[in-house]
Scaffold this active site. Structure first.
Site, PDB file in Angstrom:
ATOM      1  N   LYS A 117       0.838  -1.212   0.000  1.00  0.00           N
ATOM      2  CA  LYS A 117       0.000   0.000   0.000  1.00  0.00           C
ATOM      3  C   LYS A 117       0.867   1.255   0.000  1.00  0.00           C
ATOM      4  O   LYS A 117       0.597   2.204  -0.741  1.00  0.00           O
ATOM      5  CB  LYS A 117      -0.885  -0.020   1.247  1.00  0.00           C
ATOM      6  CG  LYS A 117      -1.474   1.322   1.608  1.00  0.00           C
ATOM      7  CD  LYS A 117      -2.253   1.260   2.901  1.00  0.00           C
ATOM      8  CE  LYS A 117      -1.484   1.593   4.148  1.00  0.00           C
ATOM      9  NZ  LYS A 117      -1.173   3.003   4.373  1.00  0.00           N
ATOM     10  N   CYS A 130      -4.080  13.479  14.346  1.00  0.00           N
ATOM     11  CA  CYS A 130      -4.111  12.093  13.880  1.00  0.00           C
ATOM     12  C   CYS A 130      -3.980  11.179  15.084  1.00  0.00           C
ATOM     13  O   CYS A 130      -3.345  11.541  16.073  1.00  0.00           O
ATOM     14  CB  CYS A 130      -2.954  11.905  12.915  1.00  0.00           C
ATOM     15  SG  CYS A 130      -2.429  10.225  12.672  1.00  0.00           S
ATOM     16  N   ARG A 189       1.829  14.258  13.289  1.00  0.00           N
ATOM     17  CA  ARG A 189       2.170  14.020  11.883  1.00  0.00           C
ATOM     18  C   ARG A 189       2.131  15.285  11.021  1.00  0.00           C
ATOM     19  O   ARG A 189       1.333  15.397  10.091  1.00  0.00           O
ATOM     20  CB  ARG A 189       1.271  12.928  11.291  1.00  0.00           C
ATOM     21  CG  ARG A 189       1.400  11.638  12.056  1.00  0.00           C
ATOM     22  CD  ARG A 189       0.695  10.500  11.406  1.00  0.00           C
ATOM     23  NE  ARG A 189       1.482   9.861  10.360  1.00  0.00           N
ATOM     24  CZ  ARG A 189       1.161   8.708   9.800  1.00  0.00           C
ATOM     25  NH1 ARG A 189       0.078   8.091  10.163  1.00  0.00           N
ATOM     26  NH2 ARG A 189       1.911   8.181   8.882  1.00  0.00           N
ATOM     27  N   ILE A 242       3.429  18.208   8.211  1.00  0.00           N
ATOM     28  CA  ILE A 242       4.045  18.089   6.877  1.00  0.00           C
ATOM     29  C   ILE A 242       4.965  19.283   6.615  1.00  0.00           C
ATOM     30  O   ILE A 242       5.209  19.658   5.474  1.00  0.00           O
ATOM     31  CB  ILE A 242       2.999  17.922   5.744  1.00  0.00           C
ATOM     32  CG1 ILE A 242       1.982  19.070   5.743  1.00  0.00           C
ATOM     33  CG2 ILE A 242       2.281  16.600   5.832  1.00  0.00           C
ATOM     34  CD1 ILE A 242       1.201  19.155   4.437  1.00  0.00           C
ATOM     35  N   ASP A 256       5.693   0.439  11.944  1.00  0.00           N
ATOM     36  CA  ASP A 256       4.448  -0.189  11.486  1.00  0.00           C
ATOM     37  C   ASP A 256       4.329  -1.654  11.916  1.00  0.00           C
ATOM     38  O   ASP A 256       3.305  -2.291  11.650  1.00  0.00           O
ATOM     39  CB  ASP A 256       4.331  -0.089   9.957  1.00  0.00           C
ATOM     40  CG  ASP A 256       3.923   1.305   9.503  1.00  0.00           C
ATOM     41  OD1 ASP A 256       3.606   2.152  10.365  1.00  0.00           O
ATOM     42  OD2 ASP A 256       3.918   1.552   8.273  1.00  0.00           O
ATOM     43  N   ILE A 288       9.500   6.668  16.530  1.00  0.00           N
ATOM     44  CA  ILE A 288       9.079   7.417  15.336  1.00  0.00           C
ATOM     45  C   ILE A 288       7.861   8.303  15.628  1.00  0.00           C
ATOM     46  O   ILE A 288       7.839   9.472  15.253  1.00  0.00           O
ATOM     47  CB  ILE A 288       8.778   6.455  14.152  1.00  0.00           C
ATOM     48  CG1 ILE A 288       9.959   5.501  13.925  1.00  0.00           C
ATOM     49  CG2 ILE A 288       8.447   7.240  12.880  1.00  0.00           C
ATOM     50  CD1 ILE A 288      11.256   6.140  13.492  1.00  0.00           C
ATOM     51  N   ARG A 336      -8.175  -0.440   5.678  1.00  0.00           N
ATOM     52  CA  ARG A 336      -7.392   0.616   5.017  1.00  0.00           C
ATOM     53  C   ARG A 336      -6.111   0.054   4.412  1.00  0.00           C
ATOM     54  O   ARG A 336      -5.616   0.578   3.409  1.00  0.00           O
ATOM     55  CB  ARG A 336      -6.990   1.696   6.034  1.00  0.00           C
ATOM     56  CG  ARG A 336      -8.069   2.695   6.357  1.00  0.00           C
ATOM     57  CD  ARG A 336      -7.479   3.835   7.163  1.00  0.00           C
ATOM     58  NE  ARG A 336      -6.219   4.246   6.586  1.00  0.00           N
ATOM     59  CZ  ARG A 336      -5.120   4.569   7.288  1.00  0.00           C
ATOM     60  NH1 ARG A 336      -5.144   4.568   8.597  1.00  0.00           N
ATOM     61  NH2 ARG A 336      -4.015   4.920   6.687  1.00  0.00           N
TER      62      ARG A 336
HETATM   63  C1  UD1 Z   1       5.042   6.731   6.402  1.00  0.00           C
HETATM   64  C2  UD1 Z   1       4.146   5.536   6.249  1.00  0.00           C
HETATM   65  C3  UD1 Z   1       3.685   5.031   7.614  1.00  0.00           C
HETATM   66  C4  UD1 Z   1       4.883   4.793   8.514  1.00  0.00           C
HETATM   67  C5  UD1 Z   1       5.802   6.008   8.556  1.00  0.00           C
HETATM   68  C6  UD1 Z   1       7.097   5.747   9.317  1.00  0.00           C
HETATM   69  C7  UD1 Z   1       3.102   5.951   4.097  1.00  0.00           C
HETATM   70  C8  UD1 Z   1       1.866   6.301   3.353  1.00  0.00           C
HETATM   71  N1  UD1 Z   1       2.997   5.915   5.429  1.00  0.00           N
HETATM   72  O1  UD1 Z   1       4.252   7.754   7.020  1.00  0.00           O
HETATM   73  O2  UD1 Z   1       2.960   3.831   7.423  1.00  0.00           O
HETATM   74  O3  UD1 Z   1       4.435   4.530   9.830  1.00  0.00           O
HETATM   75  O4  UD1 Z   1       6.165   6.400   7.235  1.00  0.00           O
HETATM   76  O5  UD1 Z   1       7.767   4.665   8.772  1.00  0.00           O
HETATM   77  O6  UD1 Z   1       4.128   5.683   3.513  1.00  0.00           O
HETATM   78  N2  UD1 Z   1       7.603  14.492  10.425  1.00  0.00           N
HETATM   79  C9  UD1 Z   1       7.758  15.839  10.669  1.00  0.00           C
HETATM   80  N3  UD1 Z   1       7.541  16.718   9.639  1.00  0.00           N
HETATM   81  C10 UD1 Z   1       7.188  16.312   8.390  1.00  0.00           C
HETATM   82  C11 UD1 Z   1       7.050  14.927   8.145  1.00  0.00           C
HETATM   83  C12 UD1 Z   1       7.268  14.037   9.180  1.00  0.00           C
HETATM   84  O7  UD1 Z   1       8.061  16.225  11.786  1.00  0.00           O
HETATM   85  O8  UD1 Z   1       7.028  17.158   7.506  1.00  0.00           O
HETATM   86  C13 UD1 Z   1       7.828  13.519  11.520  1.00  0.00           C
HETATM   87  C14 UD1 Z   1       6.576  12.715  11.881  1.00  0.00           C
HETATM   88  O9  UD1 Z   1       5.770  13.408  12.794  1.00  0.00           O
HETATM   89  C15 UD1 Z   1       7.185  11.465  12.464  1.00  0.00           C
HETATM   90  C16 UD1 Z   1       8.456  11.259  11.644  1.00  0.00           C
HETATM   91  O10 UD1 Z   1       8.740  12.539  11.065  1.00  0.00           O
HETATM   92  O11 UD1 Z   1       7.528  11.649  13.806  1.00  0.00           O
HETATM   93  C17 UD1 Z   1       8.353  10.244  10.549  1.00  0.00           C
HETATM   94  O12 UD1 Z   1       7.202  10.490   9.779  1.00  0.00           O
HETATM   95  P1  UD1 Z   1       7.107  10.132   8.240  1.00  0.00           P
HETATM   96  O13 UD1 Z   1       8.240   9.250   7.844  1.00  0.00           O
HETATM   97  O14 UD1 Z   1       6.885  11.374   7.468  1.00  0.00           O
HETATM   98  O15 UD1 Z   1       5.766   9.282   8.205  1.00  0.00           O
HETATM   99  P2  UD1 Z   1       4.771   9.249   6.989  1.00  0.00           P
HETATM  100  O16 UD1 Z   1       5.549   9.473   5.743  1.00  0.00           O
HETATM  101  O17 UD1 Z   1       3.595  10.100   7.294  1.00  0.00           O
END
Ligand code: UD1
Length: 438
Positions: A22, A120, A125, A127, A309, A331, A401
């Site tokens: 996915k 969430c 989470r 961006i 995960d 994480i 999901r």
């Molecule tokens: C992806 C996966 C999710 C997995 C996660 C970590 C997808 C669709 N989802 O989620 O299943 O659990 O990776 O392996 O691929 N962060 C920030 N700022 C940002 C982005 C992230 O602070 O702009 C932080 C997040 O809060 C978190 C960490 O970075 O603490 C890692 O998050 P991230 O790797 O971005 O997770 P996702 O990509 O959302």
């Protein structure tokens, strides 16, 4: 709302097949935005998040065919016309990965409007790192009415150093960089196999990318990308969940259609717990356990470390291991939502901040439990498979999901699991509870 009714106690025996990933399929579908030509993706998993992404692309004007079964789990996406480059709140709120369209939309249309994802279940989470990278590439970003608006006539190459490793952030900016003018150097990138998968698709579409799968990725921007056909690799988290299912039930299970090299950290931990895992050919693993599991600590990390995960599923296993297991979640904050429900089933788990301490082995007893997020649900399914009696899992839409027909797959290897429609909503609560104690 659908529920699962699971009677525990059966060892899982036979062969179970893993679907496509996915978390690869989602960015690959978003990558189709980058070209006017058709992109064909194979081995797409039949899960709700994929349907949500289909809706998202269609709402922007794309044509998306999605066929399962004999049609090879294939999707054909045509983004010839993108009349509305907006990811609407109704869609973003159900799937945070919707932010993956941000980079491709700015690169292709010069404009992206993406609803702010909001809070969430497993932490904030944010961006912010996606946005920071786009700004470095020349985008201007505005926030109003709950939406982010990113604009750039044409993005340019940049030197981006991620403050924190982010999987979708790496994918999003990679997709933006392939059509940017000049060279982009990205450092401290995520090394997850899903990043490699989307990079392979982008290269097949004509992009110039080096270093995907390492911390440093270099992209030379091109002016145009073309259509491509790409096969999504196996879902390593689904495979890991099935390995735990074989181990926790004391079964003898072949997990087929998987990519063992993506599972090294999970395999190493399970072996340290006393589980026997052997390779069968290049894409199958045989997992065996006689139920004599030993405690072994885990600490979640970015790939190639132990995946966050898989933390919830591993915790279900730890309840059945002799000794004390320390589980550290590095994480995401607040990713222990499964703990309360596992404790209700008889587990001995204490949480202190980012650390959970599991004291095993405790017998688990059936209960009515609530799924709170995707991987928490998987953990409860695993616990119910070894619990004494019949458990009822509520809100299984969370598991839908990201797991394709998990109840059918598990039933195929001997689990007693069935899906029920609105069990409680139609006055059948007593019947359900009777079933639970019988
Ligand atoms: C992806 C996966 C999710 C997995 C996660 C970590 C997808 C669709 N989802 O989620 O299943 O659990 O990776 O392996 O691929 N962060 C920030 N700022 C940002 C982005 C992230 O602070 O702009 C932080 C997040 O809060 C978190 C960490 O970075 O603490 C890692 O998050 P991230 O790797 O971005 O997770 P996702 O990509 O959302």
């Amino acid at each position: 709302m659908d529920k699962f009714v699971i009677r525990g106690g059966n060892p899982l025996l036979g062969t179970i097949r893993v679907s496509g990933a996915k978390n690869s399929a989602l960015p690959c579908m978003a990558a189709a935005i980058l070209t006017e030509d058709e992109v064909v993706l194979e081995n797409i998993p039949q899960v709700r998040d994929i349907e949500t992404e289909r809706k998202l692309l269609v709402s922007m004007g794309a044509e998306v065919e999605l066929g399962y079964g004999r049609a090879q789990h294939r999707t054909t996406i045509s983004c010839r016309v993108l009349s509305d480059p907006t990811a609407k709140y109704e869609i973003v709120k159900t799937m945070r990965a919707s932010s993956l369209v941000l980079g491709p939309l700015v690169a292709r249309c010069g404009l992206a409007r993406v609803a702010l994802p909001g809070g969430c279940a497993i932490g904030d989470r944010p961006i912010d790192l996606h946005l920071k990278g786009l700004e470095l590439m020349g985008a201007t970003i505005l926030q109003e009415h709950g939406y982010l608006e990113a604009r750039a006539e044409r993005l340019h190459g940049a030197h981006i150093v991620f403050d924190k490793i982010t999987v979708t952030g790496t994918e999003d900016l990679l997709m933006a960089a392939v059509l940017a003018e000049g060279e982009t150097l990205m450092e401290n990138c995520a090394r997850e196999p899903e990043v490699v998968d989307v990079a392979a698709l982008l290269v097949a579409m004509g992009a110039n990318i080096q270093g995907a799968g390492t911390s440093t990725i270099r992209v030379k921007g091109v002016t145009k990308l073309h259509g491509a056909r790409h096969r999504i690799h196996a879902d390593r988290i689904e495979a890991g969940t099935f390995l735990v299912a074989g181990a926790i039930t004391g079964g003898d299970l072949v997990v087929a259609n998987c990519q063992p090299s993506h599972l090294s950290a999970i395999i190493a931990k399970l072996e340290a717990c006393g589980v026997r895992i052997t390779a069968m050919g290049t894409d199958s693993l045989r997992v065996r356990s006689e139920g004599n599991l030993r405690a072994n600590d885990i600490s979640t990390e970015e790939y190639p470390g132990f995946p966050t995960d898989m933390q919830a599923q591993y915790m279900a296993l730890a309840t059945q291991a002799e000794g004390t297991t320390t589980v550290v979640e590095n994480i995401f904050e607040n990713r222990f939502m499964h703990v309360g429900e596992l404790v209700r089933m008889g587990a001995n788990v204490k949480v202190d901040g980012r650390t959970a301490t599991v004291r095993g082995k405790t017998p688990l007893s059936s209960a009515v439990v609530m799924c709170s997020d995707l991987r928490a649900s998987a953990s409860l399914v695993l616990a119910a498979l070894v619990a004494d009696g019949e458990s009822i899992l509520d809100r299984v839409y969370h598991i839908d999901r990201g797991y394709e027909r998990i109840e059918e797959k598990l039933r195929g290897v001997g689990a007693q699991i069935r899906r029920m429609g609105d069990l409680f909503g139609s006055g059948k609560r007593e019947v359900a509870l009777e079933a639970q104690v019988s």
